[in-house]
Design a protein around this motif. Sequence first.
Motif: not given
Length: 243
Positions: A53-55, A71-79, A149-159
């Motif tokens: 993930c790109a944060y 509060v920091g940034t999440p790990p990039a690895a996606a679970r 303090s970060y943003r990320y892309d949209t996912e799982n749209t359309g529903a």
Amino acid sequence: MTFRRATVTLSALVLLLAGCSASKSVTTTPLHGRALGASSASSSSSSSSSGRCAYTPPAADANAGAATKDVGTPPAAARAAKATMRITTNLGPIEIALDGVKAPCATGSFAFLAGKHFFDNSKCHRLTTSGIWVLQCGDPSGTGYGGPSYRYDTENTGAPYSRGTVAVANAGTPSTSGSQFFFNYKDNPQISPDYTMLGTVTTGMDVVDKVAAGGITADDPNGAGGGPPKTEIVLQSVTVSYS
């Protein structure tokens, strides 16, 4: 439609929501400031297809910057796994089944923020009662501009944004999802499919309905039909656990 978020329109930055019309493509403005555009974010895609993930830092914005809670940034690895978000509110518990398979980056972000107590003691800042029907939460500043303090892309749209579903607000452009999210307390087929479908409420829609039934304190001057809910709802604590 536009939701309001830290940056906003649905309060889409989550949805940052503000007012909106009942037309096919609805746009609303945030409680205090610019609208989050719903219709322009659908072209964005998640970086989780690569397992990461790109944060990234948000674009410069004085309002959002002032309302940022770092509060920091999440790990990039996606679970890619199902998860459950449990919210303790002053009105009762809410439980949401998160679709961490189709929205791993959003789920990872909410899990990270919950673990940092990012949402604790924050109020749901916006309710819309005309054109679209959502309750928007997730901004610790309560302004509609707040977020991490970060943003990320949209996912799982359309529903379709059906009653009981929960989605992530954004600023109407790619890579602007943050911490704000909205409950759909009625079916909202008129909302453009530009917001990450985060999950579905499994317990606590009665809490959301109670807030919705109370109406708003006053119309947002930036868009009629939305504003702070009369029935105050406070996210006292939030936890996320993976299955």
